[in-house]
Structure formats: C-alpha cells, structure tokens
Design an enzyme around this catalytic site. Sequence first.
Site, short mmCIF file in Angstrom:
data_model
loop_
_atom_site.label_atom_id
_atom_site.label_comp_id
_atom_site.label_asym_id
_atom_site.label_seq_id
_atom_site.Cartn_x
_atom_site.Cartn_y
_atom_site.Cartn_z
N ARG A 55 0.86 -1.19 0.00
CA ARG A 55 0.00 0.00 0.00
C ARG A 55 0.90 1.24 0.00
O ARG A 55 2.06 1.14 0.42
CB ARG A 55 -0.85 0.03 1.28
CG ARG A 55 -1.84 -1.10 1.35
CD ARG A 55 -2.51 -1.12 2.73
NE ARG A 55 -3.37 -2.28 2.85
CZ ARG A 55 -3.65 -2.89 3.99
NH1 ARG A 55 -3.14 -2.45 5.13
NH2 ARG A 55 -4.45 -3.94 4.00
N ARG B 83 -12.68 -9.19 3.18
CA ARG B 83 -12.22 -8.97 4.55
C ARG B 83 -13.38 -9.03 5.54
O ARG B 83 -13.23 -9.54 6.64
CB ARG B 83 -11.48 -7.63 4.65
CG ARG B 83 -10.03 -7.77 4.26
CD ARG B 83 -9.41 -6.47 3.78
NE ARG B 83 -8.27 -6.81 2.93
CZ ARG B 83 -7.03 -6.96 3.34
NH1 ARG B 83 -6.73 -6.74 4.60
NH2 ARG B 83 -6.08 -7.32 2.52
N ARG C 108 -10.36 3.77 5.86
CA ARG C 108 -8.91 3.57 5.68
C ARG C 108 -8.51 3.72 4.21
O ARG C 108 -7.36 4.03 3.90
CB ARG C 108 -8.52 2.18 6.22
CG ARG C 108 -7.03 2.01 6.40
CD ARG C 108 -6.67 0.72 7.10
NE ARG C 108 -6.86 -0.44 6.23
CZ ARG C 108 -6.61 -1.70 6.58
NH1 ARG C 108 -6.19 -1.97 7.81
NH2 ARG C 108 -6.81 -2.70 5.73
N1 LIG Z 1 -1.11 -16.27 9.09
C1 LIG Z 1 -0.55 -15.09 8.90
N2 LIG Z 1 -1.32 -13.99 8.80
C2 LIG Z 1 -0.71 -12.81 8.61
C3 LIG Z 1 0.69 -12.68 8.55
N3 LIG Z 1 0.98 -11.37 8.36
C4 LIG Z 1 -0.18 -10.71 8.35
N4 LIG Z 1 -1.22 -11.58 8.50
C5 LIG Z 1 -2.65 -11.28 8.56
O1 LIG Z 1 -3.14 -11.07 7.26
C6 LIG Z 1 -4.30 -10.26 7.34
C7 LIG Z 1 -4.26 -9.21 6.28
O2 LIG Z 1 -3.18 -8.35 6.52
P1 LIG Z 1 -3.03 -7.02 5.63
O3 LIG Z 1 -3.12 -7.37 4.19
O4 LIG Z 1 -1.80 -6.32 6.07
O5 LIG Z 1 -4.33 -6.19 5.95
P2 LIG Z 1 -4.83 -5.42 7.26
O6 LIG Z 1 -4.70 -6.36 8.41
O7 LIG Z 1 -6.22 -5.06 6.95
O8 LIG Z 1 -3.93 -4.22 7.41
C8 LIG Z 1 -4.34 -9.70 8.77
O9 LIG Z 1 -5.32 -10.43 9.48
C9 LIG Z 1 -2.98 -10.02 9.31
O10 LIG Z 1 -3.01 -10.26 10.71
C10 LIG Z 1 1.47 -13.87 8.67
O11 LIG Z 1 2.69 -13.87 8.64
N5 LIG Z 1 0.80 -15.02 8.84
N1 LIG Z 2 -10.38 2.83 18.21
C1 LIG Z 2 -10.44 3.29 16.97
N2 LIG Z 2 -11.38 4.22 16.66
C2 LIG Z 2 -11.48 4.69 15.40
N3 LIG Z 2 -10.71 4.31 14.36
C3 LIG Z 2 -9.76 3.37 14.61
C4 LIG Z 2 -9.58 2.82 15.91
N4 LIG Z 2 -8.56 1.92 15.87
C5 LIG Z 2 -8.13 1.92 14.59
N5 LIG Z 2 -8.84 2.80 13.83
C6 LIG Z 2 -8.70 3.04 12.39
O1 LIG Z 2 -9.27 1.90 11.76
C7 LIG Z 2 -8.53 1.56 10.60
C8 LIG Z 2 -8.09 0.09 10.71
O2 LIG Z 2 -7.08 0.01 11.70
P1 LIG Z 2 -5.76 -0.84 11.43
O3 LIG Z 2 -4.84 -0.56 12.56
O4 LIG Z 2 -5.25 -0.59 10.05
O5 LIG Z 2 -6.35 -2.32 11.55
P2 LIG Z 2 -5.67 -3.73 11.30
O6 LIG Z 2 -4.19 -3.55 11.39
O7 LIG Z 2 -6.21 -4.61 12.37
O8 LIG Z 2 -6.11 -4.17 9.94
C9 LIG Z 2 -7.39 2.54 10.48
O9 LIG Z 2 -7.73 3.54 9.55
C10 LIG Z 2 -7.26 3.12 11.89
O10 LIG Z 2 -6.81 4.45 11.86
#
Ligand SMILES: Nc1nc2c(ncn2[C@@H]2O[C@H](COP(=O)(O)OP(=O)(O)O)[C@@H](O)[C@H]2O)c(=O)[nH]1
Ligand SMILES: Nc1ncnc2c1ncn2[C@@H]1O[C@H](COP(=O)(O)OP(=O)(O)O)[C@@H](O)[C@H]1O
Length: 260
Positions: free
Chosen positions: A59, A163, A152
């Site tokens: 991203r 998702r 986001r």
């Molecule tokens: N099993 C597994 N899941 C992962 C790993 N790294 C990231 N994830 C999971 O993959 C999912 C998608 O991650 P990402 O594409 O970064 O999207 P985001 O979590 O929405 O920011 C999330 O639930 C992460 O926790 C990994 O090494 N192993």
């Molecule tokens: N407590 C909260 N209240 C409002 N927005 C939040 C909160 N926690 C996270 N966010 C926002 O929600 C979105 C998803 O959070 P993120 O940390 O990217 O989630 P994840 O890593 O679990 O996928 C981001 O844009 C973040 O800024």
Amino acid sequence: MILGRMRGAGIARAVMQGPRPVVLSGPSGAGKSTLLKKLFKDYENVFGFSVSHTTRQPRPGEVNGKDYHFVTREEMQKEIDAGEFIEHAEFSGNMYGTSKGAVQAVQAQNQICVLDIDIQGVKNIKKTELNPIYISVQPPSIEILEKRLRDRKTETEESLQKRLTAARVDLELSKEPGLFDLVIINDDLEKAYSELKEVLLEGREVTTTLQLLPPHAEAPTSTTNTDHRSADLVGTSVCPKDFLERGWKELLTPLVHEVA
Ligand SMILES: Nc1nc2c(ncn2[C@@H]2O[C@H](COP(=O)(O)OP(=O)(O)O)[C@@H](O)[C@H]2O)c(=O)[nH]1
Ligand SMILES: Nc1ncnc2c1ncn2[C@@H]1O[C@H](COP(=O)(O)OP(=O)(O)O)[C@@H](O)[C@H]1O
C-alpha cells in the site's frame, strides 16, 4: 540450578530464551497495526516486529522489509518448500507467512517478538514450540469495522467484502475457549492501548530490573499489587484470571527450554 539438573538428566543441550513472544490477531481493520505502531513508538527497544512475507501489493507508504517482505507467490512457495516458514496461510486471495528468520531477527536484538497474524496463523502457531501470548483485537461491531475499513481507503470493494467475510469467520472462531489469552475490544483507541500496555508491562518492576523499559518510561509510583491490578483489568477486558495473575512477572522470567 535448573541447568545442572538438566545436564544430570542427560539432556543434550539447553537454550536460554527470552520472554515469550506476543501474537496479535483479530479481523482486518480491528486496529492491530494502529495499536502496534503506538507500542513500538513508546517502547522501541523493548518490542520488535516479526516482519511477515506476503504476496499482496504494497500500500502507499508501506516499506518493503519493514511492514512486510513483499514477494511473489513463486518466491514465497519456494521458501516454504525449503522449510523456512514457521507458519503460512492464504488470506483474502494472498499468501501471508512468518519466516523463521523474521522471529530470529527480533530475538537476536533481545527484543520481545510481536507477531501480527490471522486466526489460521494462530492455530498453526499453536502447533509449534513458539509458545507466545495470544491476544485478539476485535472491533465493537461488524458495522464499525466496515466503516473503519472504508475510511482507511486501502481496499477495493471486492477486497473489502472478502475482509468482512473473513472478519465474521474470525469473530466466530475466536470464541473457542482457550484460543486467546486476552480479548481487547478496540472501541476507544486510548483505552484499548492502555489495556494492551497494562497487560504487556504488568510486571514492570521486573522489566525495570531487566532494563527493558525505555528511558522516557514512567517510573513505578508504588509497589505493584498484582491482585489489585488483576481485579482492575478483569473489569475492563475479557481476560482469563489465571493469565492476569501470572502476568509478565512470570513471562519475563527467562525460560529454560530443553532441546533434544
Ligand atoms: N497467518 C498469517 N497472517 C498474517 C501474517 N501477516 C499478516 N497476516 C494477517 O493477514 C491479514 C491481512 O493483513 P493485511 O493485508 O496487512 O491487511 P490489514 O490487516 O487489513 O492491514 C491480517 O489479518 C494479518 O493479521 C502472517 O505472517 N501469517
Ligand atoms: N479505536 C479506533 N477508533 C477509530 N478508528 C480506529 C480505531 N482503531 C483503529 N482505527 C482506524 O481503523 C482503521 C483500521 O485500523 P488498522 O490498525 O489498520 O487495523 P488492522 O491492522 O487490524 O487491519 C485505520 O484507519 C485506523 O486508523
């Protein structure tokens, strides 16, 4: 003392390991990265991130080698076949996985290793000897999760729907008793962060002894009363009492693992 007893018992070798790693899991959009960014900023020398591999596209703003190792499916499969991964999973049309090297890199820095992985990863890590603390970060509701994911602005409509489907499955599966040591409902971010910090730093007089606290960390104001703190925590989060009672006092005590 323990080492001596183990040698006597004919153990081939023993390795000293640091504190247990920490797994953060929970639906995409629950707030894992946001919480971890705060934690790494406040305690940069204490906790280290296990940089996963993924086949998804970076991203804007994501840095290769820092947020993820961005690789092709072929590259990742080759490394998996070579036995270089602790776990891997398919999530929303892409591969994700934790390499042995990712965890070793953090442990080599004497930092507490933090993994951000999905629920399949949690189940697979449970079959290994990594023995981390398992924490699930969850949204207050699926509607709020959807709004956060939309706001986001990282997802297409298709990946967002995938998702959300995965999130519903995740929230169901995470109800399995004993799967997680702690569930944090990320409604108010500061409150969720406090809960995370309090659990991770619960035995902070021990962390001070081990010089794990960063220089700007607030000094303990009173002697830690574990029972009192546990009672406070039980009131604010879904958390098994035995985990709270053990807290980091035990978890930060170096563990002696037998290796056959
Ligand atoms: N099993 C597994 N899941 C992962 C790993 N790294 C990231 N994830 C999971 O993959 C999912 C998608 O991650 P990402 O594409 O970064 O999207 P985001 O979590 O929405 O920011 C999330 O639930 C992460 O926790 C990994 O090494 N192993
Ligand atoms: N407590 C909260 N209240 C409002 N927005 C939040 C909160 N926690 C996270 N966010 C926002 O929600 C979105 C998803 O959070 P993120 O940390 O990217 O989630 P994840 O890593 O679990 O996928 C981001 O844009 C973040 O800024």
